[in-house]
Design a protein around this motif. Structure first.
Motif, PDB file in Angstrom:
ATOM      1  N   MET A   4       0.852  -1.177   0.000  1.00  0.00           N
ATOM      2  CA  MET A   4       0.000   0.000   0.000  1.00  0.00           C
ATOM      3  C   MET A   4       0.900   1.244   0.000  1.00  0.00           C
ATOM      4  SD  MET A   4      -2.992   1.005   2.719  1.00  0.00           S
ATOM      5  CE  MET A   4      -4.110  -0.226   2.132  1.00  0.00           C
ATOM      6  N   SER A   5       0.565   2.198  -0.840  1.00  0.00           N
ATOM      7  CA  SER A   5       1.367   3.417  -0.937  1.00  0.00           C
ATOM      8  C   SER A   5       1.035   4.377   0.201  1.00  0.00           C
ATOM      9  CB  SER A   5       1.097   4.121  -2.269  1.00  0.00           C
ATOM     10  OG  SER A   5      -0.184   4.730  -2.260  1.00  0.00           O
ATOM     11  N   ALA A   6       1.913   5.358   0.381  1.00  0.00           N
ATOM     12  CA  ALA A   6       1.656   6.399   1.374  1.00  0.00           C
ATOM     13  C   ALA A   6       0.408   7.205   1.005  1.00  0.00           C
ATOM     14  CB  ALA A   6       2.866   7.318   1.483  1.00  0.00           C
ATOM     15  N   VAL A   7       0.097   7.259  -0.279  1.00  0.00           N
ATOM     16  CA  VAL A   7      -1.086   7.992  -0.742  1.00  0.00           C
ATOM     17  C   VAL A   7      -2.362   7.322  -0.253  1.00  0.00           C
ATOM     18  CG1 VAL A   7      -2.406   8.686  -2.782  1.00  0.00           C
ATOM     19  CG2 VAL A   7       0.091   8.909  -2.769  1.00  0.00           C
ATOM     20  N   SER A   8      -2.424   6.020  -0.375  1.00  0.00           N
ATOM     21  CA  SER A   8      -3.666   5.318  -0.029  1.00  0.00           C
ATOM     22  C   SER A   8      -3.666   4.712   1.370  1.00  0.00           C
ATOM     23  CB  SER A   8      -3.943   4.223  -1.060  1.00  0.00           C
ATOM     24  OG  SER A   8      -2.917   3.257  -1.043  1.00  0.00           O
ATOM     25  N   SER A   9      -2.566   4.843   2.109  1.00  0.00           N
ATOM     26  CA  SER A   9      -2.515   4.261   3.455  1.00  0.00           C
ATOM     27  C   SER A   9      -3.523   4.913   4.401  1.00  0.00           C
ATOM     28  CB  SER A   9      -1.103   4.331   4.029  1.00  0.00           C
ATOM     29  OG  SER A   9      -0.723   5.679   4.229  1.00  0.00           O
ATOM     30  N   VAL A  10      -3.845   6.156   4.164  1.00  0.00           N
ATOM     31  CA  VAL A  10      -4.939   6.817   4.884  1.00  0.00           C
ATOM     32  C   VAL A  10      -6.087   6.892   3.890  1.00  0.00           C
ATOM     33  CG1 VAL A  10      -5.735   8.944   5.985  1.00  0.00           C
ATOM     34  CG2 VAL A  10      -3.368   8.171   6.326  1.00  0.00           C
ATOM     35  N   PRO A  11      -7.200   6.272   4.204  1.00  0.00           N
ATOM     36  CA  PRO A  11      -8.304   6.242   3.236  1.00  0.00           C
ATOM     37  C   PRO A  11      -8.831   7.644   2.919  1.00  0.00           C
ATOM     38  CG  PRO A  11      -8.715   4.741   5.089  1.00  0.00           C
ATOM     39  CD  PRO A  11      -7.501   5.549   5.429  1.00  0.00           C
ATOM     40  N   ALA A  12      -9.277   7.810   1.681  1.00  0.00           N
ATOM     41  CA  ALA A  12      -9.897   9.071   1.276  1.00  0.00           C
ATOM     42  C   ALA A  12     -11.212   9.238   2.012  1.00  0.00           C
ATOM     43  CB  ALA A  12     -10.139   9.069  -0.234  1.00  0.00           C
ATOM     44  N   ALA A  13     -11.593  10.480   2.209  1.00  0.00           N
ATOM     45  CA  ALA A  13     -12.888  10.766   2.838  1.00  0.00           C
ATOM     46  C   ALA A  13     -14.008  10.309   1.917  1.00  0.00           C
ATOM     47  CB  ALA A  13     -13.007  12.263   3.092  1.00  0.00           C
ATOM     48  N   ASP A  14     -15.158  10.042   2.502  1.00  0.00           N
ATOM     49  CA  ASP A  14     -16.304   9.690   1.669  1.00  0.00           C
ATOM     50  C   ASP A  14     -16.697  10.911   0.838  1.00  0.00           C
ATOM     51  OD1 ASP A  14     -18.792  11.122   2.997  1.00  0.00           O
ATOM     52  OD2 ASP A  14     -17.575  10.287   4.639  1.00  0.00           O
ATOM     53  N   SER A  15     -17.443  10.701  -0.214  1.00  0.00           N
ATOM     54  CA  SER A  15     -17.765  11.763  -1.170  1.00  0.00           C
ATOM     55  C   SER A  15     -18.488  12.935  -0.524  1.00  0.00           C
ATOM     56  CB  SER A  15     -18.601  11.204  -2.320  1.00  0.00           C
ATOM     57  OG  SER A  15     -17.832  10.284  -3.060  1.00  0.00           O
TER      58      SER A  15
END
Length: 146
Positions: free
Chosen positions: A1-12
């Motif tokens: 898992m990359s550092a970009v996706s290691s913290v999930p994106a907020a919901d829409s």
């Protein structure tokens, strides 16, 4: 898992609220440029504040800007402007927090305020011209103090 996706994106819904709210606090160089390009100066609905030092301002600033360093923003300096005047602050660029400091001072005084993200660096990156106080000053780099 990359550092970009290691913290999930907020919901829409949360992302929509966040990014929509950000436009209440900031504008960009292109929008400011378009507003300043109007043929009718009376239609301008904000005051653009360059909060850098007078020396930096003299070497190059957005045309039509008022120079008022963030530390000098006090009620008496704003008295000529109606209370609902929108102020848009900018400084050197993304590496400078002067525009934020100015925005805080304006908000503390009860004034509407936004920040022009990118500052003079963003303005130059967009290819927009700068004005100089002394026509003998070089236009090559308005941020340099020699």
């Amino acid at each position: 898992m990359s550092a970009v996706s290691s913290v999930p994106a907020a919901d829409s819904a949360t992302a929509l609220a966040h990014f929509s709210a950000s436009l209440s606090f900031e504008t960009d160089c292109a929008d400011v440029h378009a507003a300043l390009a109007t043929d009718d100066p009376r239609s301008l609905d904000f005051v653009l504040l360059d909060v850098r030092s007078p020396a930096h301002f003299a070497r190059g600033h957005v045309p039509g800007t008022v120079n008022l360093m963030h530390g000098k923003i006090v009620a008496s300096k704003l008295a000529a402007y109606p209370p609902d005047t929108l102020f848009v602050t900018y400084c050197a660029g993304p590496h400078c927090n002067g525009a934020t400091r100015a925005a805080i001072r304006l908000a503390q005084l009860g004034r509407p305020v936004k920040i022009m993200i990118g500052g003079i660096t963003g303005w130059l990156d967009e290819g927009f011209e700068v004005a100089v106080v002394d026509e003998e000053s070089p236009r090559r780099d308005p941020l340099a103090l020699d």
